[in-house]
Motif scaffolding. Structure first.
Motif, short mmCIF file in Angstrom:
data_model
loop_
_atom_site.label_atom_id
_atom_site.label_comp_id
_atom_site.label_asym_id
_atom_site.label_seq_id
_atom_site.Cartn_x
_atom_site.Cartn_y
_atom_site.Cartn_z
N PRO A 1 -0.86 45.66 24.75
CA PRO A 1 0.51 46.01 25.18
C PRO A 1 1.53 46.07 24.06
O PRO A 1 2.60 46.67 24.24
N ASN A 2 1.25 45.47 22.91
CA ASN A 2 2.23 45.50 21.81
C ASN A 2 1.98 46.66 20.85
O ASN A 2 2.64 46.75 19.81
N ILE A 3 1.07 47.57 21.18
CA ILE A 3 0.73 48.70 20.31
C ILE A 3 1.22 50.00 20.94
O ILE A 3 0.91 50.30 22.09
N HIS A 4 1.97 50.77 20.15
CA HIS A 4 2.53 52.04 20.62
C HIS A 4 2.24 53.13 19.59
O HIS A 4 2.77 53.09 18.47
N ASN A 5 1.39 54.09 19.95
CA ASN A 5 1.06 55.20 19.06
C ASN A 5 1.92 56.41 19.40
O ASN A 5 2.08 56.76 20.57
N ILE A 6 2.45 57.05 18.37
CA ILE A 6 3.31 58.22 18.55
C ILE A 6 2.76 59.35 17.70
O ILE A 6 2.68 59.24 16.46
N ALA A 7 2.36 60.45 18.34
CA ALA A 7 1.91 61.66 17.64
C ALA A 7 3.10 62.61 17.54
O ALA A 7 3.66 63.02 18.56
N LEU A 8 3.49 62.94 16.31
CA LEU A 8 4.64 63.81 16.10
C LEU A 8 4.18 65.27 16.02
O LEU A 8 3.34 65.62 15.20
N GLU A 9 4.77 66.09 16.90
CA GLU A 9 4.36 67.48 17.01
C GLU A 9 4.90 68.30 15.83
O GLU A 9 6.08 68.20 15.48
N GLY A 10 4.03 69.11 15.23
CA GLY A 10 4.44 69.98 14.14
C GLY A 10 4.87 69.26 12.88
O GLY A 10 5.62 69.81 12.06
N ALA A 11 4.41 68.03 12.69
CA ALA A 11 4.87 67.20 11.57
C ALA A 11 3.77 67.01 10.54
O ALA A 11 2.57 67.12 10.84
N SER A 12 4.19 66.72 9.32
CA SER A 12 3.29 66.26 8.27
C SER A 12 3.46 64.76 8.11
O SER A 12 4.37 64.15 8.70
N PHE A 13 2.60 64.15 7.27
CA PHE A 13 2.80 62.74 6.99
C PHE A 13 4.16 62.50 6.35
O PHE A 13 4.84 61.51 6.65
N ASP A 14 4.57 63.39 5.45
CA ASP A 14 5.87 63.23 4.81
C ASP A 14 7.00 63.18 5.83
O ASP A 14 7.96 62.42 5.69
N ASP A 15 6.88 64.00 6.89
CA ASP A 15 7.89 63.97 7.95
C ASP A 15 7.89 62.61 8.66
O ASP A 15 8.96 62.06 8.96
N CYS A 16 6.70 62.09 8.94
CA CYS A 16 6.60 60.77 9.58
C CYS A 16 7.22 59.70 8.69
O CYS A 16 7.98 58.84 9.15
N GLN A 17 6.88 59.74 7.41
CA GLN A 17 7.38 58.75 6.47
C GLN A 17 8.90 58.84 6.33
O GLN A 17 9.60 57.82 6.25
N ALA A 18 9.43 60.06 6.32
CA ALA A 18 10.88 60.24 6.21
C ALA A 18 11.60 59.65 7.42
O ALA A 18 12.68 59.06 7.29
N LEU A 19 11.00 59.79 8.61
CA LEU A 19 11.61 59.21 9.80
C LEU A 19 11.62 57.69 9.74
O LEU A 19 12.60 57.05 10.14
N VAL A 20 10.53 57.10 9.24
CA VAL A 20 10.49 55.64 9.11
C VAL A 20 11.58 55.17 8.17
O VAL A 20 12.33 54.22 8.47
N LYS A 21 11.73 55.83 7.03
CA LYS A 21 12.78 55.43 6.08
C LYS A 21 14.16 55.62 6.69
O LYS A 21 15.07 54.80 6.49
N ALA A 22 14.33 56.69 7.46
CA ALA A 22 15.63 56.94 8.10
C ALA A 22 15.97 55.84 9.09
O ALA A 22 17.13 55.43 9.21
N MET A 23 14.96 55.33 9.80
CA MET A 23 15.21 54.24 10.75
C MET A 23 15.65 52.97 10.03
O MET A 23 16.57 52.27 10.46
N PHE A 24 14.98 52.66 8.90
CA PHE A 24 15.38 51.48 8.14
C PHE A 24 16.78 51.64 7.56
O PHE A 24 17.52 50.66 7.44
N ASN A 25 17.14 52.86 7.21
CA ASN A 25 18.44 53.10 6.58
C ASN A 25 19.58 53.35 7.57
O ASN A 25 20.73 53.49 7.15
N SER A 26 19.25 53.42 8.86
CA SER A 26 20.28 53.62 9.88
C SER A 26 20.87 52.27 10.28
O SER A 26 20.18 51.44 10.88
N ARG A 27 22.12 52.05 9.96
CA ARG A 27 22.73 50.76 10.30
C ARG A 27 22.74 50.52 11.80
O ARG A 27 22.54 49.40 12.27
#
Length: 466
Positions: A183-209
């Protein structure tokens, strides 16, 4: 041991805080304030040590002030007790100079297990007795996701949200993530994305106050220092078995996000006599261009049979640039902000010259990758995966005389059965312990690759920070 950010303005942290934090608040990556060094005598004593004892010797300086040696030994004994080979990371000889370091004997058949099995236990220890709840957000090109999920599934106080580019990981890699129904595991498949896109989203979340302020975010990608720390160990473990510290050794590393090869750089800074670190890239060759020409310019990701290397922005390269550039956080922050704005950057002379003596890069295309797989199979009886083949091809092209060259074998060949079969005519079987993988139920969400869609999904399911 204290940890500082590559961009100079985030708070200085101890090992516990840096493990739970991941990305620094100023957008940088945490690094040790100074490199600990091991003497020739200390390195020589590792020759007869088990993997666990070697890990304690190598990692103890990095956890000083947070964990005792006995604490560290207990954690390492549990983490590496789940590996299927008694040596944990065994060496296999290919010919007179070439060796494989098999890093895929962990529960998810990839080198990421070496670090993430330990990181899961560190999270659990540091959260025990607190009311803190971590929201782990990660991006994966395949192996990080499955290793993190295995390490953290069912652990108290942690929710995992793992992003992967839909259709750009192998079937085995995807199923190793999506068939874990904790129950604590959540997988998200991003449509039309590359790994770089996934990584950029993770960094954006950390950088969003706004977003980061609502949850206790943490990372399992190699932006987390504890992951890199654990990977330093196997460089020492392999080198002392091939004659170090009296004899220098070279390593060839399949490279995408630069974490694994940066761990080798750390080992060299600690005193291990590494003559060369071969940074082996595929046709997504931003790192080869950066190290050979000084040109760190983002291109378009080209999908290949080695998906963990299909990257055009290598997060951990920032750590190298910081260290080679005199550890000037302000200058590095300006340099990285410029890259983030323009997608292009020139390395400074200090950065290029500082890495030249140790780091050698090469670009391996699909034909040379396949030839390396066939050579290993026909000439040595070893079946290797595409990522390992890229590093082996680069190792065989290097001109280092009779020096031992260790190629890091980063994944079990069965994780990439189609590519292996095309190159060798043989289809590797999955190990018995995951032989039923394709019979298991899958569960994941498919989302558009937008910040709003992903953060909305996470916000509905994550536990707000206390």
């Amino acid at each position: 041991m204290r940890y500082i950010s590559t961009r100079g303005t985030a708070p200085i942290l101890d090992f516990q805080a840096v493990t739970l934090t991941g990305l620094a608040s100023d957008g940088g990556l945490y690094m040790p304030e100074s490199w600990p060094t091991l003497s020739t005598e200390q390195i020589a004593k590792m020759r007869g040590m088990s993997y666990v004892d070697t890990a304690v010797e190598v990692m103890a300086p990095f956890v000083e002030g947070t964990l005792t040696r006995d604490d560290l030994r207990t954690l390492c004994t549990e983490a590496y007790g789940r590996f299927s080979h008694a040596a944990v990371t065994p060496l296999v000889q290919l010919d007179g100079t070439h060796w494989l370091l098999e890093l895929f004997h962990g529960p998810t058949l990839a080198f990421k297990d070496v670090a993430l099995q330990l990181l899961g236990l560190l999270f659990e220890r540091f959260l025990s007795g607190t009311n803190k709840h971590l929201t782990v957000v990660g991006a994966t090109s395949g192996d990080t996701g499955s290793a993190a999920i295995d390490a953290l599934a069912g652990r108290a106080g942690v929710d995992v949200f793992m992003l992967h580019p839909k259709g750009r990981v192998s079937d085995v890699q995807r199923r190793q993530m999506t068939t874990v129904l904790a129950p604590n595991i959540h997988n998200i498949a991003l449509e039309g994305a590359s790994f770089d896109d996934c990584q950029a989203l993770v960094k954006a979340m950390f950088n969003s106050r706004d977003f980061a302020g609502r949850f206790a975010l943490s990372a399992v990608n190699s932006i987390n220092w504890a992951r890199l720390m654990a990977q330093v160990v196997y460089y020492f473990y392999a080198a002392v078995r091939l004659g170090a510290p009296e004899r220098p050794v070279a390593f060839s590393v399949p490279t995408g996000n630069f974490g694994d090869v940066f761990a080798g750089y750390v080992a060299a800074k600690m005193g291990l006599p590494i003559a060369k670190l071969i940074v082996a890239t595929n046709v997504n060759d931003i790192l080869h261009r950066a190290l050979s020409q000084g040109d760190y310019s983002q291109g378009t990701v080209i999908p290949t049979p080695a998906p963990s290397m299909d990257i055009q922005v290598s997060s951990n390269f920032e750590r190298l640039l910081f260290d080679l550039g005199g550890r000037d956080g302000n200058a590095l922050a300006a340099q990285m902000h410029g890259f983030e704005a323009s997608k292009a950057m020139r390395l400074t002379n200090a950065q290029r010259d500082g890495g030249a003596s140790l780091l050698h890069s090469d670009r391996i295309d699909l034909d040379d990758m396949a030839l390396a797989m066939r050579w290993a199979c026909d000439g040595t009886g070893q079946v290797i995966d595409p990522h390992t083949a890229i590093a082996l091809a680069a190792a065989r092209r290097a001109e280092l005389g009779d020096m031992p060259i260790v190629t890091l074998a980063t994944a079990h060949p069965a994780k990439f059965g189609d590519a292996v079969e095309r190159a060798t005519g043989m289809r590797p079987a999955l190990p018995a312990r995951i032989g039923d993988l394709f019979d298991r139920e899958e569960r994941y969400a498919s989302l558009p690759g937008t910040f709003e869609a992903v953060t909305g999904y996470i916000a509905e399911r994550a536990v707000p920070s206390a």
